[in-house]
Scaffold this motif. Structure first.
Motif, mmCIF file in Angstrom:
data_model
loop_
_atom_site.group_PDB
_atom_site.id
_atom_site.type_symbol
_atom_site.label_atom_id
_atom_site.label_comp_id
_atom_site.label_asym_id
_atom_site.label_seq_id
_atom_site.Cartn_x
_atom_site.Cartn_y
_atom_site.Cartn_z
ATOM 1 N N SER A 102 3.027 6.556 5.235
ATOM 2 C CA SER A 102 2.105 6.730 4.114
ATOM 3 C C SER A 102 1.114 7.853 4.399
ATOM 4 C CB SER A 102 1.346 5.427 3.845
ATOM 5 O OG SER A 102 2.235 4.365 3.552
ATOM 6 N N LEU A 103 0.624 7.905 5.633
ATOM 7 C CA LEU A 103 -0.295 8.971 6.029
ATOM 8 C C LEU A 103 0.400 10.326 6.004
ATOM 9 C CD1 LEU A 103 -3.182 9.512 7.077
ATOM 10 C CD2 LEU A 103 -2.277 9.260 9.395
ATOM 11 N N ALA A 104 1.650 10.369 6.466
ATOM 12 C CA ALA A 104 2.392 11.625 6.476
ATOM 13 C C ALA A 104 2.625 12.163 5.073
ATOM 14 C CB ALA A 104 3.739 11.416 7.183
ATOM 15 N N ARG A 105 2.774 11.260 4.103
ATOM 16 C CA ARG A 105 3.026 11.678 2.724
ATOM 17 C C ARG A 105 1.768 12.132 2.001
ATOM 18 N NH1 ARG A 105 4.169 7.815 -0.508
ATOM 19 N NH2 ARG A 105 4.121 6.001 0.862
ATOM 20 N N THR A 106 0.613 11.621 2.401
ATOM 21 C CA THR A 106 -0.587 11.809 1.591
ATOM 22 C C THR A 106 -1.667 12.675 2.219
ATOM 23 O OG1 THR A 106 -1.511 9.745 2.498
ATOM 24 C CG2 THR A 106 -0.256 9.592 0.450
ATOM 25 N N VAL A 107 -1.726 12.762 3.553
ATOM 26 C CA VAL A 107 -2.860 13.419 4.192
ATOM 27 C C VAL A 107 -2.892 14.915 3.905
ATOM 28 C CG1 VAL A 107 -1.686 13.881 6.389
ATOM 29 C CG2 VAL A 107 -4.179 13.565 6.338
ATOM 30 N N ALA A 108 -1.734 15.547 3.730
ATOM 31 C CA ALA A 108 -1.680 16.987 3.459
ATOM 32 C C ALA A 108 -0.940 17.279 2.168
ATOM 33 C CB ALA A 108 -1.018 17.719 4.622
ATOM 34 N N ALA A 109 -0.966 16.320 1.221
ATOM 35 C CA ALA A 109 -0.239 16.470 -0.040
ATOM 36 C C ALA A 109 -0.646 17.772 -0.747
ATOM 37 C CB ALA A 109 -0.529 15.268 -0.934
ATOM 38 N N LEU A 148 0.826 -1.202 0.000
ATOM 39 C CA LEU A 148 0.000 0.000 0.000
ATOM 40 C C LEU A 148 0.864 1.257 0.000
ATOM 41 C CD1 LEU A 148 -2.840 1.289 0.257
ATOM 42 C CD2 LEU A 148 -2.546 1.170 2.743
ATOM 43 N N SER A 149 1.945 1.236 0.776
ATOM 44 C CA SER A 149 2.833 2.388 0.843
ATOM 45 C C SER A 149 3.482 2.682 -0.505
ATOM 46 C CB SER A 149 3.910 2.144 1.900
ATOM 47 O OG SER A 149 4.825 3.219 1.952
ATOM 48 N N VAL A 150 3.880 1.634 -1.220
ATOM 49 C CA VAL A 150 4.508 1.831 -2.524
ATOM 50 C C VAL A 150 3.492 2.354 -3.539
ATOM 51 C CG1 VAL A 150 5.685 0.656 -4.427
ATOM 52 C CG2 VAL A 150 6.260 0.088 -2.075
ATOM 53 N N ARG A 151 2.252 1.972 -3.403
ATOM 54 C CA ARG A 151 1.216 2.424 -4.350
ATOM 55 C C ARG A 151 0.852 3.889 -4.141
ATOM 56 N NH1 ARG A 151 -4.057 -0.875 -4.372
ATOM 57 N NH2 ARG A 151 -4.442 0.669 -6.013
ATOM 58 N N LEU A 152 0.842 4.356 -2.887
ATOM 59 C CA LEU A 152 0.368 5.699 -2.583
ATOM 60 C C LEU A 152 1.444 6.741 -2.838
ATOM 61 C CD1 LEU A 152 -1.580 5.062 0.738
ATOM 62 C CD2 LEU A 152 -2.508 5.293 -1.565
ATOM 63 N N GLY A 153 1.001 7.947 -3.198
ATOM 64 C CA GLY A 153 1.923 9.045 -3.434
ATOM 65 C C GLY A 153 1.327 10.051 -4.389
ATOM 66 N N ALA A 154 2.168 10.983 -4.852
ATOM 67 C CA ALA A 154 1.694 11.980 -5.814
ATOM 68 C C ALA A 154 1.166 11.317 -7.068
ATOM 69 C CB ALA A 154 2.829 12.949 -6.155
ATOM 70 N N VAL A 155 1.778 10.189 -7.452
ATOM 71 C CA VAL A 155 1.317 9.398 -8.592
ATOM 72 C C VAL A 155 0.777 8.078 -8.057
ATOM 73 C CG1 VAL A 155 1.968 8.288 -10.762
ATOM 74 C CG2 VAL A 155 3.029 10.461 -10.105
ATOM 75 N N ARG A 156 -0.520 7.871 -8.127
ATOM 76 C CA ARG A 156 -1.126 6.632 -7.648
ATOM 77 C C ARG A 156 -0.829 5.503 -8.628
ATOM 78 N NH1 ARG A 156 -5.081 7.323 -3.473
ATOM 79 N NH2 ARG A 156 -4.479 9.249 -2.432
ATOM 80 N N LEU A 157 -0.419 4.364 -8.103
ATOM 81 C CA LEU A 157 -0.056 3.226 -8.937
ATOM 82 C C LEU A 157 -0.932 2.027 -8.602
ATOM 83 C CD1 LEU A 157 3.849 3.479 -8.659
ATOM 84 C CD2 LEU A 157 2.409 4.345 -10.511
ATOM 85 N N THR A 193 9.619 5.721 -16.081
ATOM 86 C CA THR A 193 9.360 6.662 -14.996
ATOM 87 C C THR A 193 8.772 5.945 -13.780
ATOM 88 O OG1 THR A 193 8.940 8.434 -16.586
ATOM 89 C CG2 THR A 193 8.150 8.761 -14.340
ATOM 90 N N THR A 194 7.843 5.032 -14.024
ATOM 91 C CA THR A 194 7.248 4.264 -12.928
ATOM 92 C C THR A 194 8.284 3.388 -12.252
ATOM 93 O OG1 THR A 194 5.123 4.228 -14.098
ATOM 94 C CG2 THR A 194 5.442 2.616 -12.337
ATOM 95 N N VAL A 195 9.153 2.780 -13.038
ATOM 96 C CA VAL A 195 10.229 1.951 -12.471
ATOM 97 C C VAL A 195 11.120 2.788 -11.566
ATOM 98 C CG1 VAL A 195 12.275 0.581 -13.008
ATOM 99 C CG2 VAL A 195 10.205 0.316 -14.384
ATOM 100 N N ALA A 196 11.470 4.003 -12.003
ATOM 101 C CA ALA A 196 12.331 4.877 -11.198
ATOM 102 C C ALA A 196 11.636 5.290 -9.908
ATOM 103 C CB ALA A 196 12.718 6.110 -12.017
ATOM 104 N N ILE A 197 10.341 5.633 -10.006
ATOM 105 C CA ILE A 197 9.594 6.039 -8.812
ATOM 106 C C ILE A 197 9.547 4.908 -7.794
ATOM 107 C CG2 ILE A 197 7.290 6.625 -7.964
ATOM 108 C CD1 ILE A 197 6.856 8.217 -10.541
ATOM 109 N N VAL A 198 9.274 3.705 -8.269
ATOM 110 C CA VAL A 198 9.111 2.564 -7.367
ATOM 111 C C VAL A 198 10.448 2.124 -6.779
ATOM 112 C CG1 VAL A 198 8.473 0.127 -7.237
ATOM 113 C CG2 VAL A 198 6.992 1.742 -8.433
ATOM 114 N N VAL A 237 5.218 2.079 8.682
ATOM 115 C CA VAL A 237 4.995 2.168 7.234
ATOM 116 C C VAL A 237 3.673 2.869 6.949
ATOM 117 C CG1 VAL A 237 4.491 0.812 5.165
ATOM 118 C CG2 VAL A 237 6.424 0.197 6.602
ATOM 119 N N LEU A 238 2.623 2.507 7.685
ATOM 120 C CA LEU A 238 1.325 3.154 7.497
ATOM 121 C C LEU A 238 1.366 4.613 7.938
ATOM 122 C CD1 LEU A 238 -1.102 0.310 8.664
ATOM 123 C CD2 LEU A 238 -0.555 1.004 6.319
ATOM 124 N N ALA A 239 2.080 4.892 9.032
ATOM 125 C CA ALA A 239 2.202 6.278 9.497
ATOM 126 C C ALA A 239 2.938 7.134 8.476
ATOM 127 C CB ALA A 239 2.927 6.317 10.842
#
Length: 327
Positions: A293-300, A20-29, A45-50, A289-291
């Protein structure tokens, strides 16, 4: 449910959190995109991001969470205090002094230099606290050890404030951000170093599980049953402190993981350290890991410091423990 099945369930939960952490971010995968990128296939680009950003960050968060949770479980057994956590013995304060000094005075121009300074500061703090506790008597009194850690922590906080008075605006901001914790600069090199340090340390703590069970009952009982209590206390304190120092050096100060996670495991499945320590590792890894993920996405697009997220969870839990003990 058997302990092995419980650990398997926690491992599956941790794996799900990593995915879930790898999927979440500015670019959803999607799951397929992540799996293809892990094999080096698909969009470059996706390979580099991941491979260069999300996987190292998620793995580092998992390693740090597991290390802090295991250390917390050991310190709570060693000090026979349910409110103990890895930072109560001054380790984080020493690490923060080293890192802040490196940032403010320009000694550590890179993240590696700051991490090395943090580890050196934590190591010094471990030695100072241990010497303070050992100077009182021939045996290592855990109450004196706790008091020594609190006093040392207060002194290190004063040192941090002193160093920050000489900081310019940019270095002050960098030092403050480091002290709140972050995985934004995670690299495969940091993951490798932490894994090399954490692996043997966790193996030692697993080996100490049975003596820690007996120490939790009482030192006299443990001695009667053949446990060399002084050796066990020194080994547990030194190993758990070095494990904490390694985690702090690569992530900054992240509080409450070592307090909250062992209690959740203990209240759910009991206090046998043969299960408590590995379960705390897996649940601590999942939680951080979940925390993150929340820190990266909750106030993106703004990223919250990871220490803020863990504190919002840890502080209410801490107060609940205090209230429960008072009752």
């Amino acid at each position: 449910m058997k302990p092995v099945l419980r650990l398997a369930l926690l491992a599956a939960l941790c794996a799900g959190a990593l995915l879930l952490s790898v999927r979440l971010g500015a670019v959803r995968l999607g799951v397929r995109e992540v799996l293809d990128a892990l094999r080096g296939a698909g969009d470059p680009t996706t390979v580099a991001i991941v491979q260069r950003l999300r996987v190292p960050r998620s793995l580092l968060a998992a390693l740090v969470g597991g290390a802090l949770a295991a250390s917390g479980a050991v310190f709570q057994a060693l000090l026979r205090n349910p409110l103990a956590e890895p930072y109560v013995l001054g380790v984080s304060g020493g690490a923060a002094v080293g890192a802040v000094a490196a940032i403010v005075f320009g000694v550590g121009a890179s993240s590696a230099g700051v991490g090395l300074a943090a580890f050196a500061g934590a190591a010094i703090a471990i030695v100072v606290v241990l010497r303070m506790a050992a100077s009182v008597g021939p045996t290592l009194d855990t109450r004196i050890l706790l008091l020594s850690g609190v006093v040392a922590g207060a002194f290190f906080n004063a040192c941090i404030l002193l160093v920050l008075t000489f900081a310019d605006t940019e270095s002050f901001r960098s030092a403050l951000f480091w002290m709140m914790g972050s995985f934004s600069g995670a690299t495969w090199r940091e993951i490798g170093l932490l894994a090399v340090l954490a692996g043997p340390a966790l193996a030692v703590l697993f080996a100490l599980a049975r003596p820690l069970n007996l120490l939790a009952v009482g030192e006299e009982t443990a001695q009667y049953l053949g446990v060399r209590t002084e050796r066990v206390k020194l080994a547990a304190y030194g190993t758990a402190s070095l494990l904490t120092a390694s985690a702090v050096a690569v992530s900054g100060v992240i509080g409450f993981v070592g307090l909250v996670i062992p209690h959740i495991v203990r209240m759910t499945w009991g206090g046998d350290h043969r299960f408590l320590i590995p379960a705390s590792v897996l649940l601590g890894a999942t939680f951080l890991v979940l925390a993150d993920s929340l820190a990266r996405t909750v106030a993106a697009p703004t990223e919250l410091p990871i220490g803020v997220v863990t504190a919002f969870v840890g502080v209410p839990f801490f107060l609940w423990i205090l209230r429960r003990r008072g009752a």
